[in-house]
Motif scaffolding. Structure first.
Motif, mmCIF file in Angstrom:
data_model
loop_
_atom_site.group_PDB
_atom_site.id
_atom_site.type_symbol
_atom_site.label_atom_id
_atom_site.label_comp_id
_atom_site.label_asym_id
_atom_site.label_seq_id
_atom_site.Cartn_x
_atom_site.Cartn_y
_atom_site.Cartn_z
ATOM 1 N N PHE A 4 44.433 -14.044 2.965
ATOM 2 C CA PHE A 4 44.450 -15.163 2.027
ATOM 3 C C PHE A 4 44.564 -16.514 2.724
ATOM 4 N N THR A 5 44.192 -16.536 4.013
ATOM 5 C CA THR A 5 43.905 -17.793 4.689
ATOM 6 C C THR A 5 42.391 -17.909 4.697
ATOM 7 N N ALA A 6 41.858 -18.727 3.804
ATOM 8 C CA ALA A 6 40.418 -18.780 3.579
ATOM 9 C C ALA A 6 39.769 -19.865 4.433
ATOM 10 N N TYR A 7 38.561 -19.586 4.900
ATOM 11 C CA TYR A 7 37.792 -20.604 5.606
ATOM 12 C C TYR A 7 37.496 -21.765 4.660
ATOM 13 N N LEU A 8 37.751 -22.982 5.124
ATOM 14 C CA LEU A 8 37.327 -24.156 4.374
ATOM 15 C C LEU A 8 35.864 -24.388 4.711
ATOM 16 N N LEU A 9 34.992 -24.076 3.779
ATOM 17 C CA LEU A 9 33.562 -24.222 4.033
ATOM 18 C C LEU A 9 33.128 -25.678 4.026
ATOM 19 N N GLY A 57 32.600 -29.032 1.034
ATOM 20 C CA GLY A 57 32.693 -29.386 -0.371
ATOM 21 C C GLY A 57 31.600 -30.336 -0.808
ATOM 22 N N TRP A 58 31.633 -30.646 -2.088
ATOM 23 C CA TRP A 58 30.658 -31.548 -2.711
ATOM 24 C C TRP A 58 31.348 -32.857 -3.062
ATOM 25 N N SER A 59 30.825 -33.958 -2.524
ATOM 26 C CA SER A 59 31.455 -35.259 -2.714
ATOM 27 C C SER A 59 31.063 -35.928 -4.026
ATOM 28 N N GLY A 60 30.045 -35.403 -4.678
ATOM 29 C CA GLY A 60 29.443 -36.071 -5.823
ATOM 30 C C GLY A 60 28.053 -36.554 -5.490
ATOM 31 N N LYS A 61 27.764 -36.655 -4.169
ATOM 32 C CA LYS A 61 26.436 -37.088 -3.724
ATOM 33 C C LYS A 61 25.888 -36.219 -2.602
ATOM 34 N N VAL A 62 26.763 -35.735 -1.719
ATOM 35 C CA VAL A 62 26.325 -34.959 -0.557
ATOM 36 C C VAL A 62 27.271 -33.792 -0.324
ATOM 37 N N TRP A 63 26.776 -32.792 0.416
ATOM 38 C CA TRP A 63 27.624 -31.730 0.931
ATOM 39 C C TRP A 63 28.365 -32.269 2.149
ATOM 40 N N LEU A 64 29.657 -32.038 2.228
ATOM 41 C CA LEU A 64 30.446 -32.485 3.370
ATOM 42 C C LEU A 64 30.881 -31.302 4.218
ATOM 43 N N GLN A 65 30.818 -31.463 5.533
ATOM 44 C CA GLN A 65 31.261 -30.419 6.434
ATOM 45 C C GLN A 65 32.774 -30.306 6.414
ATOM 46 N N ASP A 66 33.284 -29.252 7.030
ATOM 47 C CA ASP A 66 34.703 -28.913 6.900
ATOM 48 C C ASP A 66 35.631 -30.030 7.336
ATOM 49 N N LYS A 67 35.348 -30.660 8.472
ATOM 50 C CA LYS A 67 36.251 -31.702 8.968
ATOM 51 C C LYS A 67 36.266 -32.904 8.046
ATOM 52 N N ALA A 68 35.102 -33.292 7.549
ATOM 53 C CA ALA A 68 35.039 -34.406 6.606
ATOM 54 C C ALA A 68 35.677 -34.016 5.277
ATOM 55 N N ALA A 69 35.440 -32.781 4.864
ATOM 56 C CA ALA A 69 36.014 -32.323 3.601
ATOM 57 C C ALA A 69 37.534 -32.265 3.659
ATOM 58 N N ASP A 118 47.299 -24.669 -0.038
ATOM 59 C CA ASP A 118 47.998 -25.592 0.844
ATOM 60 C C ASP A 118 47.021 -26.631 1.400
ATOM 61 N N PRO A 119 47.514 -27.658 2.098
ATOM 62 C CA PRO A 119 46.614 -28.565 2.809
ATOM 63 C C PRO A 119 45.858 -27.803 3.902
ATOM 64 N N PRO A 120 44.693 -28.260 4.312
ATOM 65 C CA PRO A 120 43.944 -27.577 5.366
ATOM 66 C C PRO A 120 44.716 -27.543 6.683
ATOM 67 N N SER A 121 44.540 -26.462 7.421
ATOM 68 C CA SER A 121 45.158 -26.295 8.733
ATOM 69 C C SER A 121 44.227 -25.456 9.593
ATOM 70 N N ALA A 137 41.021 -24.081 7.634
ATOM 71 C CA ALA A 137 41.356 -23.054 6.666
ATOM 72 C C ALA A 137 42.335 -23.587 5.641
ATOM 73 N N VAL A 138 42.395 -22.911 4.497
ATOM 74 C CA VAL A 138 43.357 -23.205 3.438
ATOM 75 C C VAL A 138 44.136 -21.917 3.169
ATOM 76 N N PHE A 139 45.460 -22.013 3.232
ATOM 77 C CA PHE A 139 46.322 -20.854 2.993
ATOM 78 C C PHE A 139 46.834 -20.880 1.556
ATOM 79 N N PHE A 140 46.931 -19.688 0.958
ATOM 80 C CA PHE A 140 47.458 -19.549 -0.394
ATOM 81 C C PHE A 140 48.794 -18.821 -0.313
#
Length: 287
Positions: free
Chosen positions: A50-55, A57-69, A94-97, A111-114
């Motif tokens: 349940f530590t999931a890869y942060l793929l 996200g969608w900003s509303g205009k573009v796909w953002l890579q993990d570090k930017a997301a 949780d916050p990304p780590s 990653a994001v942990f639950f």
């Protein structure tokens, strides 16, 4: 994708490109993060599973890579969990780590942990969006349908496999675009000796799409690994369809694949339109 057994690899690749704004709330609203964990992590401890890869996200205009997301993901977001059968549960992330500890080959993986994970089995894709990521439900069909075995065999012959053994693992029907015309996604895998560093002649794994275009049925390969000849060290990959979801609120559904090889796993996602299939997310970890 195959990784060398002697090379530590962390792969986090996300193509960033503008896309026309959708009609969902997130098209012009809040940031929509996407995280995932493949079904191949089922045997891991809860802390890992349940530590999931942060793929990204969608900003509303573009796909953002993990570090930017990651800069938009504060922690406390409520994620909805999905697989091919529908919505599974809800949990707060949780916050990304970093996925791994200092010096670990996965340390660069976001990653994001639950902390209070839902009780689910298998892989999942989780999103924290204001729109509905599942506007239309996929239908799981029989893997014994000859028409799709024939389509798989045709791809194998194109890839140089002289005597294809079409072993389908998933057949899924869904209206991806909401236009009333259903597409079919198929995964097929055959590894005679199992998933290990070597590959036998005729081994393969793939995912392909069948759809009607201009009145004709078209077959389009999405991802695959093919071995017309045996390889002592081929590090073959296995692909499965993990989820089919609308990840940006435009009403059109994206395809999420789970991949693995003998020393690691990854998640990749694709945006499909009438002209092309574009990889938008690619994240994972392997030794």
């Amino acid at each position: 994708m195959r990784l060398s057994g002697i090379t530590c690899a962390v792969f986090l690749v996300l193509l960033v490109f503008p896309v026309q704004g959708g009609t969902g709330q997130n098209a012009v609203g809040a940031f929509c993060p996407v995280v995932a964990r493949g079904e191949f992590a089922e045997g891991e401890s809860p802390e890992v599973k349940f530590t999931a890869y942060l793929l990204g996200g969608w900003s509303g205009k573009v796909w953002l890579q993990d570090k930017a997301a990651a800069s938009f993901v504060r922690g406390g977001e409520k994620y909805r969990f999905y697989n091919l059968t529908g919505e599974l549960s809800v949990a707060v992330g949780d916050p990304p780590s970093a996925f791994g500890e200092e010096g670990d080959p996965c340390n660069e993986t976001s990653a994001v942990f639950f902390a209070a994970p839902p009780k689910i089995k298998g892989g999942f894709v989780a999103v924290a969006c204001t729109f509905n990521p599942l506007p239309r439900a996929p239908k799981l069909l029989s893997t014994e349908q000859q028409v799709y075995k024939d389509a798989a065999a045709a791809i194998l012959r194109e890839k140089g496999v002289a005597r294809p053994d079409a072993h389908l693992t998933q057949v899924i029907r869904v209206d991806m675009e909401g236009d009333g015309s259903e597409e079919v996604l198929v995964s097929a895998t055959h590894y005679a000796g199992g998933l290990n560093p070597k590959a036998d002649s005729g081994d393969y794994s793939m995912v392909f799409l069948r759809r009607v275009a201009n009145g004709k049925v078209v077959t389009r390969l999405i991802a695959g690994d093919f071995f017309p000849k045996a390889m002592k060290f081929g590090a073959p990959a296995e692909y499965r369809i993990g989820a089919i979801l609308d990840l940006n609120g435009d009403g059109v559904m994206e395809i999420v694949l789970f991949g693995r090889y003998y020393e690691g796993d990854w998640i990749e996602a694709y945006q499909v339109d009438r002209e092309e299939i574009v990889k938008i997310f690619y994240a994972g970890c392997g030794a």
